[in-house]
Design an enzyme around this catalytic site. Structure first.
Site, PDB file in Angstrom:
ATOM      1  N   ASP A 106       7.424   1.211  -5.945  1.00  0.00           N
ATOM      2  CA  ASP A 106       6.431   0.423  -5.216  1.00  0.00           C
ATOM      3  C   ASP A 106       6.879   0.328  -3.762  1.00  0.00           C
ATOM      4  OD1 ASP A 106       4.396  -1.469  -4.705  1.00  0.00           O
ATOM      5  OD2 ASP A 106       4.631  -2.300  -6.716  1.00  0.00           O
ATOM      6  N   ASP A 207       1.700  -0.173  -1.549  1.00  0.00           N
ATOM      7  CA  ASP A 207       1.267  -1.560  -1.573  1.00  0.00           C
ATOM      8  C   ASP A 207       0.481  -1.917  -0.315  1.00  0.00           C
ATOM      9  OD1 ASP A 207       1.532  -4.342  -2.653  1.00  0.00           O
ATOM     10  OD2 ASP A 207       2.531  -4.638  -0.728  1.00  0.00           O
ATOM     11  N   GLU A 261      -3.017   1.185  -3.198  1.00  0.00           N
ATOM     12  CA  GLU A 261      -3.709  -0.058  -3.553  1.00  0.00           C
ATOM     13  C   GLU A 261      -4.814  -0.264  -2.538  1.00  0.00           C
ATOM     14  OE1 GLU A 261      -2.764  -4.791  -4.303  1.00  0.00           O
ATOM     15  OE2 GLU A 261      -1.770  -3.746  -2.685  1.00  0.00           O
ATOM     16  N   HIS A 336       0.047  -6.934 -12.302  1.00  0.00           N
ATOM     17  CA  HIS A 336       0.787  -8.180 -12.100  1.00  0.00           C
ATOM     18  C   HIS A 336       0.043  -9.144 -11.168  1.00  0.00           C
ATOM     19  CE1 HIS A 336       1.404  -5.792  -8.606  1.00  0.00           C
ATOM     20  NE2 HIS A 336       1.962  -6.807  -7.975  1.00  0.00           N
ATOM     21  N   ASP A 337      -1.092  -8.728 -10.634  1.00  0.00           N
ATOM     22  CA  ASP A 337      -1.848  -9.576  -9.712  1.00  0.00           C
ATOM     23  C   ASP A 337      -3.068 -10.224 -10.361  1.00  0.00           C
ATOM     24  OD1 ASP A 337      -0.176  -9.166  -7.528  1.00  0.00           O
ATOM     25  OD2 ASP A 337      -1.251  -7.368  -6.885  1.00  0.00           O
TER      26      ASP A 337
HETATM   27  C1  GLC Z   1       0.019  -6.427  -3.240  1.00  0.00           C
HETATM   28  C2  GLC Z   1       0.889  -6.748  -4.431  1.00  0.00           C
HETATM   29  C3  GLC Z   1       1.031  -8.237  -4.531  1.00  0.00           C
HETATM   30  C4  GLC Z   1       1.676  -8.727  -3.273  1.00  0.00           C
HETATM   31  C5  GLC Z   1       0.923  -8.280  -2.018  1.00  0.00           C
HETATM   32  C6  GLC Z   1       1.725  -8.476  -0.768  1.00  0.00           C
HETATM   33  O1  GLC Z   1      -1.272  -6.876  -3.394  1.00  0.00           O
HETATM   34  O2  GLC Z   1       0.381  -6.158  -5.579  1.00  0.00           O
HETATM   35  O3  GLC Z   1       1.747  -8.630  -5.664  1.00  0.00           O
HETATM   36  O4  GLC Z   1       1.730 -10.125  -3.281  1.00  0.00           O
HETATM   37  O5  GLC Z   1       0.599  -6.904  -2.070  1.00  0.00           O
HETATM   38  O6  GLC Z   1       2.733  -7.512  -0.652  1.00  0.00           O
END
Ligand code: GLC
Ligand code: CA
Length: 566
Positions: A106, A207, A261, A336-337
């Site tokens: 990640d 990310d 993402e 996980h979000d």
């Molecule tokens: C992404 C991650 C999340 C994190 C955010 C900031 O959305 O999946 O868990 O809090 O980025 O890095």
């Protein structure tokens, strides 16, 4: 449809992959400090291999003070001390590779921790060589333009006394945004990526990558868009240039998998990032279904009236169209979000077993690379904390404190969090019916779901009818049938609010997927001309026999057939 129309059937390992997401903090603790770690994952390599998955997406394990659970990196080239050491990481990678499993790391691109050496330097003086690694607003220019932070704090700019300036943070106050306009930042990041790829890492999940370029003129945002982060905060003018450069400098030099993402990217823009002629990234995952059934004005509140299966089908169908010829998508039901897959899209009380299996059938038969989130294969459910003190995620805690300070409705917030809180999917993996579900011999960093006596991997292993056994079966089916990877996708039963039915077709292979998304029995009428051949998988034990061209489906029944056309 623009793009390379032959790409959809071109063979690539990352299209054939079945990805399993590990949230390491909650997977397995090896030293009883209550925190999952790399040696914990190493101790479960056989479990992963038996599942049949062949790529792991590992959430961040780099050095971090864990304000945002690893998404605030203080040293990109080192491992967080709670997780282990570089040696542990290398051993994990080797163990995975020996079992034919690849690992994607990640990559947190948009921000570092405020404890990262670059930021420590940057904030120390206006003339420090690292000053321009971040975004600074000198106080003599007046108050900085209003911006919010995703994590509901006071605002995205924070005053720094030493240099009489404000720094920008779109996420938490401990996650200052990197200045990607600065070529030195980009070079450091590319070198860091090579460092991991040279160790044998097989790719990256990027990310929050749309945030790396922003409009640095910070134009005023119309009042009603104050919270529209994606349109105004992300996708700035340099975004494509930086990704192209990253690909030219790094990604294109290795045989790796890249998935972005894609917050704020619409399906119309998908090929601008993933089209083969663009030379950017391979695939991305969108949030449209994550926002399904949510209150339009505030996504952190569920809204059952907005939960229509027809809408869900439209979302997946629309995104499939985006990648019909070129580019590639990711299919997932949670990360996980978000809350647990079964608590969100299935029925986690009366039909936990059946609806989990149905969701697995969907994930593994839909077009796009499937992503399974840890614990979904044993049907783990939302924990639904009653007390704010049980939460660990800054997102929930900050929002709660903000509501408490402004006289908001705390009870309805806590109720909403039972569905939407990120911690719902972050509770420890349930390995067995022993204390703390066998996750740790210590005190877990977040409570274990009390349902672990019933729901755990060991119990699932001994029950031939378990979700776990079914998950293994459908993963194996996907890997054995190229049509499930390369076949086109066509939705049928468009208007049904209970049936999600589609076909996949590749060369001479044809597959029909029938999913009854409801607590009731249902009737599916076989389309004219279809001859059902072999039943490939069925989440109920009885073989389905059509009567008068109709199939009676049980609640949450999922069946996949091979078929022919008359
Ligand atoms: C992404 C991650 C999340 C994190 C955010 C900031 O959305 O999946 O868990 O809090 O980025 O890095
Ligand atoms: Ca540990």
């Amino acid at each position: 449809m623009p793009g390379n129309k032959y790409f959809s059937t071109q063979k690539k390992w990352w299209k054939e992959a079945v990805v399993y997401q590990i949230y390491p903090r909650s997977f397995k603790d090896s030293n009883d400090d209550g925190i999952g770690d790399l040696r914990g994952i190493i101790s479960r390599l056989d479990y992963l291999q038996n599942l049949g998955i062949n790529v792991i997406w590992l959430n961040p394990v780099f050095s971090s003070p864990n304000d945002d659970m690893g998404y605030d990196v203080s040293d990109y080239r080192n491992i967080m001390k709670e997780m282990g050491t570089i040696n542990d990481f290398e051993e994990l990678l080797e163990g995975l590779h020996q079992r034919g499993i690849k690992l994607i790391a990640d990559l947190v691109l948009n921000h570092t921790s405020d404890e990262h050496e670059w930021f420590v330097q940057s904030k120390s003086s206006r003339t420090n060589p690292y000053r321009n690694f971040y975004h600074w607003w000198p106080a003599e220019k007046g108050t900085p333009p209003k911006r919010f932070s995703v994590f509901h704090e006071e605002g995205a700019w924070i005053y720094n006394e030493t240099t009489d300036s404000y720094f920008l943070h779109y996420f938490s106050r401990k996650q200052p945004d990197l200045n990607w306009e600065n070529p030195l930042v980009r070079k450091e990041m590319y070198d860091m990526m090579k460092f991991w790829l040279d160790k044998g890492v097989d790719g990256f999940r990027l990310d929050a990558f749309t945030f790396i370029s922003k409009d640095l003129s910070f134009p005023p945002i119309p009042e009603k868009y104050q919270n529209d982060y994606f349109s105004y905060y992300a996708s700035g003018p340099g975004l494509h240039d930086y990704i192209k450069e990253m690909t030219a400098e790094v990604f294109s030099r290795y045989d790796i998998m890249t998935v972005g993402e894609a917050s704020g990217i619409t399906h119309e823009q998908a090929l601008l990032f993933t089209g083969t002629d663009r030379k950017e990234i391979q695939s991305l995952y969108h949030f449209d279904h994550a926002n399904w059934g949510r209150n339009k004005n505030n996504l952190y509140y569920p809204d059952a009236t907005n939960r229509k299966l027809t809408d869900l089908k439209k979302i997946f169908t629309k995104w499939n169209t985006a990648f019909e010829n070129d580019g590639w998508g990711a299919v997932y039901l949670t990360t996980h979000d978000q809350g647990r897959m079964i608590s969100r899209f299935g029925n986690d009380t009366s039909y936990r077993n059946e609806s989990s299996k149905l969701l697995f059938t969907f994930l593994l038969s839909m077009r796009g690379t499937p992503y399974i989130y840890q614990g979904d294969e044993i049907g783990m459910c939302n924990i639904r904390f009653e007390k704010i003190g049980d939460y660990r995620d800054l997102h929930t805690i900050n929002y709660y404190n903000h509501l408490a300070a402004t006289g908001g409705d705390l009870k309805s917030f806590i109720d909403a969090q039972k569905e939407t809180a990120r911690d719902n999917s972050r509770t420890p993996f349930q390995w067995n019916p022993d204390t703390n579900a066998g996750f740790t011999g210590g005190n877990p960093w977040i409570k274990v779901n009390p349902d672990y006596n019933r729901i755990n991997a060991e119990t699932a292993e001994t029950d031939p009818d378990s979700i776990l056994h079914f998950a293994r079966k459908i993963i194996a089916l996907r890997k054995s049938l190229p049509v499930l990877v390369y076949g086109d996708y066509k939705l049928i039963e468009e208007d049904s609010e209970t049936l999600f039915v589609f076909t996949r077709q590749f060369e001479n292979e044809k597959v029909l997927v029938i999913l009854n998304f409801s607590d009731h029995r249902n009737t599916f009428t076989i389309p004219a001309g279809f001859i059902l051949m072999k039943e490939l998988i069925n989440n109920y034990p009885v073989k389905t026999v059509p009567v008068n061209n109709q199939i009676i489906l049980q609640p949450w029944q999922a069946i996949v057939f091979k078929y022919n056309i008359q």
